[in-house]
Every structure is written in C-alpha cells, then in structure tokens.
Write a protein that holds these residues in place. Structure first.
Motif, PDB file in Angstrom:
ATOM      1  N   LEU A   1      58.152  65.046   7.534  1.00  0.00           N
ATOM      2  CA  LEU A   1      56.938  64.930   8.320  1.00  0.00           C
ATOM      3  C   LEU A   1      56.901  65.616   9.948  1.00  0.00           C
ATOM      4  O   LEU A   1      55.993  66.039  10.132  1.00  0.00           O
TER       5      LEU A   1
ATOM      6  N   THR B   1      54.333  68.506  10.787  1.00  0.00           N
ATOM      7  CA  THR B   1      53.380  68.315  11.748  1.00  0.00           C
ATOM      8  C   THR B   1      53.767  69.257  13.045  1.00  0.00           C
ATOM      9  O   THR B   1      52.840  69.408  13.999  1.00  0.00           O
TER      10      THR B   1
ATOM     11  N   HIS C   1      48.424  67.168  13.037  1.00  0.00           N
ATOM     12  CA  HIS C   1      48.973  66.119  12.612  1.00  0.00           C
ATOM     13  C   HIS C   1      48.055  65.374  11.744  1.00  0.00           C
ATOM     14  O   HIS C   1      48.492  64.697  10.543  1.00  0.00           O
ATOM     15  N   THR C   2      46.690  65.351  11.925  1.00  0.00           N
ATOM     16  CA  THR C   2      45.645  64.603  10.794  1.00  0.00           C
ATOM     17  C   THR C   2      45.823  65.253   9.542  1.00  0.00           C
ATOM     18  O   THR C   2      45.924  64.655   8.456  1.00  0.00           O
TER      19      THR C   2
ATOM     20  N   ALA D   1      48.440  67.114   8.121  1.00  0.00           N
ATOM     21  CA  ALA D   1      49.659  66.678   7.369  1.00  0.00           C
ATOM     22  C   ALA D   1      49.608  65.375   6.874  1.00  0.00           C
ATOM     23  O   ALA D   1      50.312  65.060   5.993  1.00  0.00           O
ATOM     24  N   ALA D   2      49.025  64.413   7.662  1.00  0.00           N
ATOM     25  CA  ALA D   2      49.167  62.863   7.158  1.00  0.00           C
ATOM     26  C   ALA D   2      48.456  62.698   6.124  1.00  0.00           C
ATOM     27  O   ALA D   2      48.775  61.922   5.143  1.00  0.00           O
TER      28      ALA D   2
ATOM     29  N   MET E   1      51.088  61.624   3.572  1.00  0.00           N
ATOM     30  CA  MET E   1      51.459  60.222   3.494  1.00  0.00           C
ATOM     31  C   MET E   1      51.334  59.400   2.040  1.00  0.00           C
ATOM     32  O   MET E   1      51.913  58.722   1.797  1.00  0.00           O
TER      33      MET E   1
ATOM     34  N   GLY F   1      56.609  56.667   9.044  1.00  0.00           N
ATOM     35  CA  GLY F   1      55.940  58.037   8.926  1.00  0.00           C
ATOM     36  C   GLY F   1      54.611  58.258   9.564  1.00  0.00           C
ATOM     37  O   GLY F   1      54.575  59.531  10.121  1.00  0.00           O
TER      38      GLY F   1
ATOM     39  N   CYS G   1      54.486  61.604  12.324  1.00  0.00           N
ATOM     40  CA  CYS G   1      53.207  62.457  12.211  1.00  0.00           C
ATOM     41  C   CYS G   1      52.692  62.667  13.799  1.00  0.00           C
ATOM     42  O   CYS G   1      52.202  63.788  14.086  1.00  0.00           O
ATOM     43  N   SER G   2      52.887  61.746  14.572  1.00  0.00           N
ATOM     44  CA  SER G   2      52.602  61.913  15.997  1.00  0.00           C
ATOM     45  C   SER G   2      53.502  62.247  16.898  1.00  0.00           C
ATOM     46  O   SER G   2      53.434  62.337  18.109  1.00  0.00           O
TER      47      SER G   2
ATOM     48  N   THR H   1      49.165  71.474  17.790  1.00  0.00           N
ATOM     49  CA  THR H   1      49.722  70.869  16.634  1.00  0.00           C
ATOM     50  C   THR H   1      48.841  69.214  16.752  1.00  0.00           C
ATOM     51  O   THR H   1      48.839  68.528  15.859  1.00  0.00           O
ATOM     52  N   SER H   2      48.013  69.191  17.759  1.00  0.00           N
ATOM     53  CA  SER H   2      47.280  67.958  18.021  1.00  0.00           C
ATOM     54  C   SER H   2      46.181  68.230  19.312  1.00  0.00           C
ATOM     55  O   SER H   2      46.286  69.309  19.892  1.00  0.00           O
TER      56      SER H   2
END
Length: 277
Positions: free
Chosen positions: A174, A178, A183-184, A186-187, A191, A211, A215-216, A224-225
């Motif tokens: 994870l 990410t 992040h969103t 990938a989650a 998940m 997990g 992701c964060s 990435t975010s």
C-alpha cells in the motif's frame, strides 16, 4: 469490511489512530528538523543566529479574526456535535437509517435553515464524493463478478501465512502504491483486496485499519495527495514557490519509510491490544 461480517467502532479507530498518529507526528517533526537544519544556507544560518536572542522562548502571536457566537452558529455547532455523537453511537444512527442518512439529514437541515449558503454548498468537493461513490460501486462490481476472489487466490500464493508478516507485506504494498498513485484511488482499488486477505487470516479489522493509515503515510512525491499538491502550489508574495520537488524527495522519502516501519511495529502492537488479536 462490514460486508464480510467485520466492523470497526469509533473507539477502536481512535484507540489505534490517536497514539499512532501522535508518534508519527513526532517522528515527522524530528525528521523535518534534521533535514532542514542541514539544508541551511550560510546566510540563513547567520540570520537565524542573530535573531536567536530576541526570539528565544517566544512564540509569535497568531493573527485571527474574532467573531461573535451567533444563534445560527451555535445551532450549527450543536447540530455538528449531535451528528458526531450519532456517528459514534450506532443505535442512534440506526434510528435514522444509518450514518449516511444522518449526514444527509444534517446537510439538508443546515442548507434549509440557512446555516449553509448555496454558494458554500456548491463549493464542496463534489468530484471527490463522486470518486468515493464510484469506487464503492467499483468495489461491489469487482466482488460480485468474482474478480476479487480470483485476485485473492493469485495473491495468496505469494504472501505470508502468519498475521504479522501478512500485515507487513500488505502495508508495504500500500505504501509503495500510494507513493506513485493518489491515496484515494489506491485505497479504492486495493482496500477490498486487503479486506479479503486480512479476513481470511483472522486479522480483518487490524489489517484494514493499518492499511487505511498506510494509504496516508506515503509523502515522497508532490502529487500523491491533495495536501502535497497544495504545498507545492504555495507561493510567496513575489510568486516564487516555497517548495520544489527536491524538498518533497529529501524529506518525504525518509518520512515515508519511517511511517511504514512505525506501522508494522508500534501500529501493529497497538492494534493487537485494541482488537485483542
């Protein structure tokens, strides 16, 4: 997770996230101090040294606009508190049809009574909400079509069987994913697989919570975010960016690795205590 018979209460979530995030913030702060202390230019170091006697022990005042607590703001505060209480206490939320119905009810009441203006309502990140909703639909389609079962069987052959090693491998996957993907996104994609593998190993709640934190945790790249993107776009009064990609790489790579190590050690042990694994 609930579709597989598991659940994570607010108390369990806070019991793991609060101590872990506290330790993670301290680690990140120490790393940032170390990185930027060694990155000081001679001019900046001399300037800070000359200012040290005058600023030592003093915290700059925070400038903010003070507003009166009107009846409308008080009603909004009470409504938000009641919504959070309903989220935390499942029987109350069940009376209104679940947490999603409670959230929509609060938004409808706030909009109808004027607590939220139409301009504020339209400025919400609806694209993000649709992305989350679309990801839920995608997860349902993957599970109902049997594709999730096929992926799970393929992945199982290459993963460990012991709970700690399995959670460690999932967290590493994870964090790696990410780092290069949002992040969103990938989650939403990974998940469901974490839920399936964790549930089969008897650590469904623990693997899902760790997990979600994993992701964060990735912060090595600026894309990435959303906070990383906002930081990259910040500029001074002259229009010059405060940060560059180099700053994210220098501080983000060790921070990401430290967070991953913290998750599989401190985070796992806290999770064992909270979930009684």
């Amino acid at each position: 997770l609930r579709q597989y018979g598991g659940d994570i209460s607010w108390a369990q979530w806070l019991g793991v996230s609060v101590p872990f995030c506290t330790a993670a913030i301290l680690v990140a702060w120490i790393l940032l101090l170390a990185v930027h202390r060694f990155d000081l230019s001679p001019d900046e170091a001399s300037r800070l040294e000359s200012q040290r006697p005058r600023t030592s022990g003093a915290i700059p005042a925070v400038v903010f606009d003070q507003e009166e607590l009107s009846s409308g703001k008080l009603a909004g505060l009470v409504g938000a508190t009641a919504t959070l209480v309903a989220f935390a206490y499942a029987p109350v939320a069940a009376i209104f049809g679940g947490t999603s119905s409670v959230a929509l009810l609060f938004v409808a009441l706030a909009l109808g009574t004027g607590g939220i203006t139409r301009q504020t309502f339209n400025s919400y990140s609806w694209h993000l909400l649709f992305l989350i909703g679309g990801g839920s639909a995608l997860g349902l389609a993957v599970r109902e079509s049997g594709l999730l079962d096929i992926l799970t069987e393929l992945v199982k052959s290459g993963l460990a069987t012991t709970p700690w090693l399995l959670v460690t491998e999932l967290i590493l996957v994870l964090v790696a994913a990410t780092t290069f993907v949002s992040h969103t996104v990938a989650a939403l994609v990974l998940m469901p697989l974490v839920v399936e593998l964790g549930t089969d190993a008897g650590v469904g709640e623990l693997s899902v919570l760790l997990g979600a934190l994993a992701c964060s945790s990735a912060c090595a790249l600026p894309m990435t975010s959303f906070p990383n993107v906002n930081s990259l776009m910040a500029v001074d009064d002259l229009g010059k960016p405060w940060l560059s990609v180099k700053h994210f790489l220098v501080a983000g790579i060790p921070t990401t690795l430290a967070f991953a190590a913290l998750l599989v050690t401190l985070g796992y042990e806290i999770g064992r205590l909270v979930f009684s694994v």
